[in-house]
Write an enzyme that holds these catalytic residues in place. Structure first.
Site, PDB file in Angstrom:
ATOM      1  NE  ARG A 291       8.403 -16.019  42.159  1.00 40.08           N
ATOM      2  CZ  ARG A 291       9.120 -16.843  42.910  1.00 40.08           C
ATOM      3  NH1 ARG A 291       9.846 -16.368  43.910  1.00 40.08           N
ATOM      4  NH2 ARG A 291       9.111 -18.132  42.688  1.00 40.08           N
TER       5      ARG A 291
ATOM      6  CD  GLN B 120      29.178 -26.338  42.156  1.00 42.26           C
ATOM      7  OE1 GLN B 120      28.559 -25.303  41.889  1.00 42.26           O
ATOM      8  NE2 GLN B 120      28.624 -27.528  42.110  1.00 42.26           N
TER       9      GLN B 120
ATOM     10  CG  HIS C 181      15.961 -15.791  46.320  1.00 34.55           C
ATOM     11  ND1 HIS C 181      14.908 -15.335  45.560  1.00 34.55           N
ATOM     12  CD2 HIS C 181      15.814 -17.142  46.377  1.00 34.55           C
ATOM     13  CE1 HIS C 181      14.175 -16.355  45.165  1.00 34.55           C
ATOM     14  NE2 HIS C 181      14.692 -17.465  45.659  1.00 34.55           N
TER      15      HIS C 181
ATOM     16  CG  ASP D 179      12.995 -12.862  44.283  1.00 40.27           C
ATOM     17  OD1 ASP D 179      12.162 -13.668  44.721  1.00 40.27           O
ATOM     18  OD2 ASP D 179      14.218 -13.073  44.306  1.00 40.27           O
TER      19      ASP D 179
ATOM     20  CB  ALA E  74      20.219 -34.160  35.810  1.00 38.09           C
ATOM     21  N   GLY E  75      18.507 -31.235  36.816  1.00 36.50           N
ATOM     22  CA  GLY E  75      17.387 -30.811  37.660  1.00 36.50           C
ATOM     23  C   GLY E  75      16.282 -30.131  36.864  1.00 36.50           C
TER      24      GLY E  75
ATOM     25  CB  SER F 258      19.142 -27.703  34.298  1.00 35.36           C
ATOM     26  OG  SER F 258      19.964 -27.052  35.219  1.00 35.36           O
TER      27      SER F 258
END
Ligand SMILES: NC(=O)C1=CN([C@@H]2O[C@H](COP(=O)(O)OP(=O)(O)OC[C@H]3O[C@@H](n4cnc5c(N)ncnc54)[C@H](OP(=O)(O)O)[C@@H]3O)[C@@H](O)[C@H]2O)C=CC1
Ligand SMILES: O=C([O-])CC(=O)C(=O)O
Length: 433
Positions: free
Chosen positions: A248, A198, A273, A245, A99-100, A103
């Site tokens: 970029r 997880q 990162h 990265d 829900a972020g 995503s």
């Protein structure tokens, strides 16, 4: 597995899925915690475009199937169902933090076919929390309203042991953002616990060959924690996302050289990162030529280019007020596509992977971004013929030292004893500067 009624009156009395019916099912799955499952079994867009549905069997009348939703309650005569016979078998993709912000971009790309291909049907298994379960239902509704032909199932839940069941890909995005005044060691601990849990869940219920891409920060060490808690899954299958990265860095080189960014290749991001990451201009190429032959301004490469890439995330947060979401989603797509398609001859891509057995002399048993190639089977090999010089090696060692310190800080989560946190003072996520 029991199918239990959801509280919503419009979505009660679940019935078994019919393979010939487009329907949205909302199931509460046990044994652990609730999972909401929306399944679009057979409703290719083409079929819906062919006009009104054919006969609805009496025993399948909408009143008898109150769990379904709107148009999905209708039973179709799916002539286009034939088409699915030429499709590949369903791929199960689990996404945490579903829900972020990231995503919200990524899920629609996954469902559209642009990631796994136009003949690859997909099941999305979305992990949220009690905080986000309502929002996740909203995400599922938007996916439903998008009528993606390849999106065959959507399930949402808050228990990784249920959501990760049979996952062949796990895109682990959800993580607590660092708040004001929070020590980095505290962030490592809080998020580390999420990734330990997880990892255990993947270990028990995911496909034995699941490919895991950790995005939630600090992603390298979270990936290490995750793989340590999943001993039955090859450590090689775990990645920390450093593709953003890489992208970029390519963009900055293209800008400086005055070329379009598709002319930049062989771009490695080495290390963490974080702001110690090392964008490698020694081995990168522009139009097939070494960068240093094209961009002769060594000072720019060593100082400005390197810092710009390292701090790009933070600058973006200052402008946007939140961290990169769309470009991160794009880079997750790139990262997956690099594993499911053969790497173009002579090129490579960057991803954070387990270092044990690496040919460069980087410390073993950490997750470090390195150059990789793939045959397109989901697996990869490290690229061996890369050049090293003092500038590059010195910086690689700094990023390595940072990751070793992070590892000591999470020893309690990797099963390696007591944690001891002596993080270098200048260690930062890209977004923290
Ligand atoms: N590797 C990379 O290149 C990049 C990594 N990132 C990282 O990706 C992650 C997600 O970013 P983004 O989608 O923008 O973030 P959002 O804040 O939009 O979403 C993050 C999700 O994390 C979940 N979460 C899990 N645990 C917690 C917790 N303890 N407290 C609060 N939220 C939690 C929340 O979902 P729920 O409630 O459902 O659990 C939330 O929806 C961050 O860690 C960010 O730093 C960002 C950009 C680039
Ligand atoms: O620090 C963050 O959350 C953002 C981040 O990783 C990035 O933009 O690279």
């Amino acid at each position: 597995m029991a199918a239990i009624d959801l509280s919503s009156p419009a979505r009660s009395s679940p019935a078994p899925l019919s393979p010939r019916r487009g329907s949205l099912h909302l199931l509460l799955r046990r044994p652990r915690r609730p999972t909401l499952r929306c399944s679009l079994d057979a409703a290719p867009k083409q079929a819906q475009a062919q006009g009104p549905p054919a006969a609805v069997a009496a025993e399948e009348a909408p009143t008898a199937r109150k769990e379904c939703y709107g148009v999905f309650c209708t039973t179709y005569d799916l002539r286009a169902d034939e088409k699915t016979k030429s499709w590949k078998s369903l791929v199960n993709v689990a996404v945490s933090g579903a829900a972020g912000m990231i995503s919200n971009h990524l899920l629609f790309k996954l469902a559209s076919g642009e990631v796994f291909g136009p003949d690859q049907p997909i099941a999305l298994k979305l992990l949220g929390s009690e905080r986000s379960i309502q929002a996740l239902e909203g995400v599922a509704m938007e996916l439903e309203d998008s009528l993606y032909p390849l999106l065959r199932e959507v399930s949402i839940g808050i228990d990784p042991y249920v959501v990760f069941e049979d996952a062949e890909w796990a895109l682990l995005i959800g993580a607590k953002p660092r708040g004001p005044g929070m020590e980095r060691s505290a962030l490592l601990d809080i998020n580390g616990q999420i990734f330990a849990e997880q990892g255990k869940a993947l270990n028990s219920v995911a496909s034995r060959n699941v490919k895991v891409i950790v995005v939630g920060n600090p992603c390298n060490t979270n990936a290490l924690i995750c793989l340590k808690n999943a001993p039955n899954i090859p450590a090689k299958n775990f990645h920390a996302l450093t593709r953003l990265d890489e992208n970029r860095a390519k963009c900055q080189l293209a800008l400086k050289a005055g070329v379009f960014y598709d002319k930049v290749s062989n771009m490695t991001i080495w290390g963490n990162h974080s702001t110690t990451q090392v964008p490698d201009f020694l081995n990168a190429k522009i139009n097939g030529r070494p960068v240093k032959e094209v961009i002769k301004d060594t000072k720019w490469l060593e100082d400005e280019f390197t810092k710009t890439v390292q701090k790009r995330g933070g600058v973006l947060i200052q402008k946007w007020g939140r961290s990169s979401a769309a470009s991160t989603a794009v880079s997750i797509v790139d990262a997956i596509r690099s594993l499911v398609n053969p790497t173009p001859e002579g090129d490579w891509f960057s991803t954070g992977v387990y270092t044990t057995g690496n040919p460069y002399g980087i410390a073993e048993d950490i997750v470090f971004s390195m150059p990789c190639r793939s045959k397109g089977d989901g697996d990869y090999e490290l690229v061996k013929d890369v050049a090293m010089d003092d500038f590059l090696w010195e910086r690689i060692k700094k990023s390595e030292a940072e990751l070793l310190a992070e590892k000591r800080c999470v020893a309690h989560l990797t099963g390696e004893g007591n944690a001891f946190c002596d993080l270098p003072g200048d260690t930062m996520l890209p977004g923290e500067m």
